[in-house]
Design a protein around this motif. Sequence first.
Motif, short mmCIF file in Angstrom:
data_model
loop_
_atom_site.label_atom_id
_atom_site.label_comp_id
_atom_site.label_asym_id
_atom_site.label_seq_id
_atom_site.Cartn_x
_atom_site.Cartn_y
_atom_site.Cartn_z
N ARG A 14 -40.14 -17.91 -11.42
CA ARG A 14 -39.60 -18.21 -12.74
C ARG A 14 -40.41 -19.35 -13.33
NH1 ARG A 14 -33.24 -18.83 -14.37
NH2 ARG A 14 -33.59 -18.13 -16.49
N ASP A 71 -35.20 -6.66 -14.95
CA ASP A 71 -33.77 -6.92 -14.84
C ASP A 71 -33.47 -8.42 -14.92
OD1 ASP A 71 -33.34 -4.21 -14.58
OD2 ASP A 71 -32.94 -4.29 -12.41
N LEU A 72 -34.27 -9.21 -14.21
CA LEU A 72 -34.06 -10.66 -14.23
C LEU A 72 -34.25 -11.23 -15.63
CD1 LEU A 72 -35.94 -11.62 -10.94
CD2 LEU A 72 -33.48 -11.83 -11.35
N ASN A 73 -35.27 -10.75 -16.34
CA ASN A 73 -35.52 -11.24 -17.69
C ASN A 73 -34.46 -10.77 -18.68
OD1 ASN A 73 -37.79 -12.93 -17.37
ND2 ASN A 73 -39.10 -11.13 -17.19
N MET A 75 -31.25 -10.77 -17.93
CA MET A 75 -30.02 -11.52 -17.66
C MET A 75 -29.96 -12.75 -18.57
SD MET A 75 -29.89 -11.51 -13.54
CE MET A 75 -29.70 -10.01 -12.62
N ASP A 76 -28.74 -13.17 -18.87
CA ASP A 76 -28.54 -14.34 -19.73
C ASP A 76 -28.38 -15.60 -18.91
OD1 ASP A 76 -28.64 -12.92 -22.11
OD2 ASP A 76 -26.50 -12.49 -22.08
N GLY A 77 -28.86 -16.70 -19.46
CA GLY A 77 -28.60 -18.01 -18.89
C GLY A 77 -29.62 -18.48 -17.88
N ASP A 78 -29.58 -19.79 -17.63
CA ASP A 78 -30.50 -20.40 -16.68
C ASP A 78 -30.17 -20.06 -15.24
OD1 ASP A 78 -32.16 -21.62 -18.50
OD2 ASP A 78 -31.06 -23.52 -18.51
N ASP A 79 -28.96 -19.60 -14.98
CA ASP A 79 -28.56 -19.26 -13.62
C ASP A 79 -28.85 -17.81 -13.26
OD1 ASP A 79 -27.66 -21.84 -13.18
OD2 ASP A 79 -25.66 -21.39 -13.93
N ALA A 80 -29.53 -17.09 -14.15
CA ALA A 80 -29.84 -15.68 -13.92
C ALA A 80 -30.71 -15.55 -12.68
CB ALA A 80 -30.55 -15.08 -15.13
N CYS A 81 -30.28 -14.74 -11.76
CA CYS A 81 -31.07 -14.45 -10.57
C CYS A 81 -30.35 -13.41 -9.73
CB CYS A 81 -31.33 -15.71 -9.74
SG CYS A 81 -32.77 -15.50 -8.66
#
Length: 97
Positions: A14, A71-73, A75-81
């Motif tokens: 990231r 998929d990761l990109n 996702m919303d937010g800084d905690d996306a993983c």
Amino acid sequence: MPPVDHKTMFEIYRETDYNRAFRYVLFTDLDEHNRGKEIARAAAGETVFSGFIADERKPAAREAIEAIVDDLNGMDGDDACLSPSEFQTRLGEFLVP
């Protein structure tokens, strides 16, 4: 198990800049032209998952890695993983020690 010289090292990372995008790199696929830039970009980022994929399965593994990064990109937010077990599940058939 494939011999050591028949595998490719990869990293999903990231970026640490303002957009925090996820990217991946297949290190042994880099050529002299882009090697330094891509390695520096990955080194500056936060490693999310890394390992080795078998060369004979590289095209399918690349598609699976690209799908994960997409998929990761998405996702919303800084905690996306994804959890480590999710990476293992999605990439397990391609991973080699």
